[in-house]
Motif scaffolding. Structure first.
Motif, PDB file in Angstrom:
ATOM      1  N   LEU A   1     -10.867 -25.810  52.067  1.00 14.41           N
ATOM      2  CA  LEU A   1     -12.460 -26.070  52.053  1.00 14.41           C
ATOM      3  C   LEU A   1     -12.500 -26.816  50.716  1.00 14.41           C
ATOM      4  N   ARG A   2     -12.101 -26.506  49.564  1.00 15.80           N
ATOM      5  CA  ARG A   2     -12.183 -27.098  48.272  1.00 15.80           C
ATOM      6  C   ARG A   2     -11.644 -28.678  48.424  1.00 15.80           C
ATOM      7  N   GLN A   3     -10.491 -28.742  49.117  1.00 13.83           N
ATOM      8  CA  GLN A   3      -9.883 -30.092  49.267  1.00 13.83           C
ATOM      9  C   GLN A   3     -11.142 -31.029  50.145  1.00 13.83           C
ATOM     10  N   LEU A   4     -11.517 -30.193  51.248  1.00 17.19           N
ATOM     11  CA  LEU A   4     -12.312 -31.217  52.073  1.00 17.19           C
ATOM     12  C   LEU A   4     -13.705 -31.431  51.159  1.00 17.19           C
TER      13      LEU A   4
ATOM     14  N   ARG B   1     -20.986 -27.462  50.577  1.00 19.71           N
ATOM     15  CA  ARG B   1     -21.093 -26.226  50.701  1.00 19.71           C
ATOM     16  C   ARG B   1     -22.229 -25.536  49.883  1.00 19.71           C
ATOM     17  N   GLU B   2     -22.854 -24.714  50.203  1.00 23.56           N
ATOM     18  CA  GLU B   2     -23.942 -24.207  49.317  1.00 23.56           C
ATOM     19  C   GLU B   2     -24.347 -22.876  49.900  1.00 23.56           C
TER      20      GLU B   2
ATOM     21  N   ILE C   1     -22.536 -24.664  55.445  1.00 24.48           N
ATOM     22  CA  ILE C   1     -21.574 -25.709  55.442  1.00 24.48           C
ATOM     23  C   ILE C   1     -22.240 -26.979  55.949  1.00 24.48           C
ATOM     24  N   THR C   2     -22.043 -28.319  55.348  1.00 25.83           N
ATOM     25  CA  THR C   2     -22.624 -29.469  55.871  1.00 25.83           C
ATOM     26  C   THR C   2     -21.554 -30.386  56.153  1.00 25.83           C
ATOM     27  N   LEU C   3     -21.461 -30.996  57.192  1.00 27.72           N
ATOM     28  CA  LEU C   3     -20.181 -31.660  57.522  1.00 27.72           C
ATOM     29  C   LEU C   3     -20.921 -33.201  57.312  1.00 27.72           C
ATOM     30  N   LEU C   4     -20.135 -33.778  56.081  1.00 23.18           N
ATOM     31  CA  LEU C   4     -20.816 -35.048  55.502  1.00 23.18           C
ATOM     32  C   LEU C   4     -20.291 -36.248  56.367  1.00 23.18           C
TER      33      LEU C   4
END
Lengths: 244, 244
Positions: free
Chosen positions: A198-201, A209-210, A214-217
């Motif tokens: 997740l950090r890599q993504l 992330r917040e 989760i927001t898919l950018l």
DNA sequence: CGGCGCCTTGAGGCTGATCAAGGAACGTGG
DNA sequence: CCACGTTCCTTGATCAGCCTCAAGGCGCCG
């Protein structure tokens, strides 16, 4: 909390006649409330009943001897629950509530009656069973043949697409409502490694992330790196028989 | 070569009426012969027809962008082929012949008609779809959560059980008819590592190999180390509606 | 006899697991 | 209102299972 009746779900695919609607609603006359964490059905239990999940989320999983867990499917409102066990004397899976939820239990003999009276619904259920099988094979290919990052990306896309089916207002931001450990148990990874992926993504600028949301950018790139295909769209049900 | 009609397969589970038998046989009026290696259906093709495999073996798989392959299912005589694609405009899987084989193609509209006229058969097909889904989730758990040795053991057990269903004379010795590379593509391993795992199983005294034939020397231990459950047995179909 | 498909085995490297430690958020009871 | 426990998230260090690359053998078929 999201809610969805079985008639609503089936109605996503075909226009139900009022007879069909009545017959389907008859499956959900009883109601059962479950607390978060409660187990509805345990592996090797005798699965006498089926369920429609109407509110909340659940998951179905398998436990292995060494205590590890493989999550098979996250269940959302409108999903039929326990169908996998309908043909066996012993349930092949455990089903527990991820959140407080409401299910409607019905005897599996009612499924036979429903199919008998409304063959078109039988065909639709057959179609939906195939859909679940395809989703399962996609996961199989992901776990068997793709990297950890790709598996996590594919899972996020699937969760988004399924939530969007329930609530069209969900586009690219959502609260998955599942822990990193559950993502790991669904994708064949450890929670620790899921966290790193997740950090890599996030570092790649593909997601944000917040506070649990989760927001898919960049959905297209996520889909490309994970070979993801939305199996909840692109149907062809023209071969279904006419309603009766 | 093994042969099995669809009526035979369905007849394993319920006693078909002569009407039902006639209706099922109508699906297999046409016949198509395929050479070993021939592709019946390719990923993303428009899947207009379904098939019954009557002679020979096939496999269904998915190809990923990097060229790797995930084998989803080995198909044996009596299996319905292409059902996964029946609901989509584009096939989710590729299907090729592992040996010379014979298939019976039929239009998917016939499936709708069959279910309409014979709801009990619709319910049975629904049940069999669930069975395949459970087999798929077992594989999922194996790939996601078990060691290489366990995955290979589970695959061998499954192949044995399925062959035995076709030919009761097969007990513990059989020619799987699949290469080590195919075992790898089914279990998420490389051919090299499959080879090592087979050697280990042999060194452990759990299997014996001789000229392409495999003998399971200790089925119970193999089943234990791989958490294998035979999903092709233990049915409860009492909920099916009566024949019509 | 040569080529091809498949099996076999060795050496070294990488992905993801394991072990470990700490932090943030939240509910609960004193 | 605060102390505490619990759950979940986060990050580092090390380890190992499986992959990759490589080379060679066997059997079959043209």
């Amino acid at each position: 909390m999201l809610e969805c009746r079985l008639t609503d779900r089936l109605g996503d695919y075909i226009d139900l006649t009022s007879d069909e609607r009545t017959a389907v609603d008859r499956l959900t006359e009883r109601e059962l409330r479950l607390r978060r964490g409660a187990t509805l059905l345990r592996e090797n239990d005798r699965p006498g009943e089926l369920y429609v999940l109407t509110r909340g989320t659940m998951m179905s999983y398998v436990l292995l001897d060494d205590g590890s867990r493989q999550i098979v499917r996250f269940l959302l409102p409108g999903d039929l629950v326990g169908m996998a066990g309908v043909i066996y004397q012993q349930s092949p899976e455990t089903i527990t509530a991820s959140t407080d939820c409401t299910v409607a239990p019905f005897d599996r003999a009612l499924l036979g009656i429903l199919v008998d009276k409304h063959p078109r619904l039988g065909a639709l259920l057959l179609a939906l069973a195939q859909m679940e099988r395809v989703v399962c094979t996609d996961r199989l290919a992901a776990i068997g043949r793709t990297t950890a990052k790709a598996r996590v990306a594919a899972l996020l896309l699937e969760v988004r697409d399924r939530l969007r089916q329930l609530d069209a207002s969900i586009v690219d931001t959502f609260a998955p409502g599942i822990t990193q450990e559950e993502i790991g148990d669904a994708t064949g990874l450890t929670a620790v490694h899921v966290n790193r992926m997740l950090r890599q993504l996030e570092d790649d600028g593909l997601i944000a992330r917040e506070g649990g949301r989760i927001t898919l950018l960049d959905g297209p790139t996520l889909a490309r790196i994970s070979s993801y295909v939305n199996r909840y769209a692109g149907f062809d049900l023209g071969w279904l028989p006419p309603a009766r």
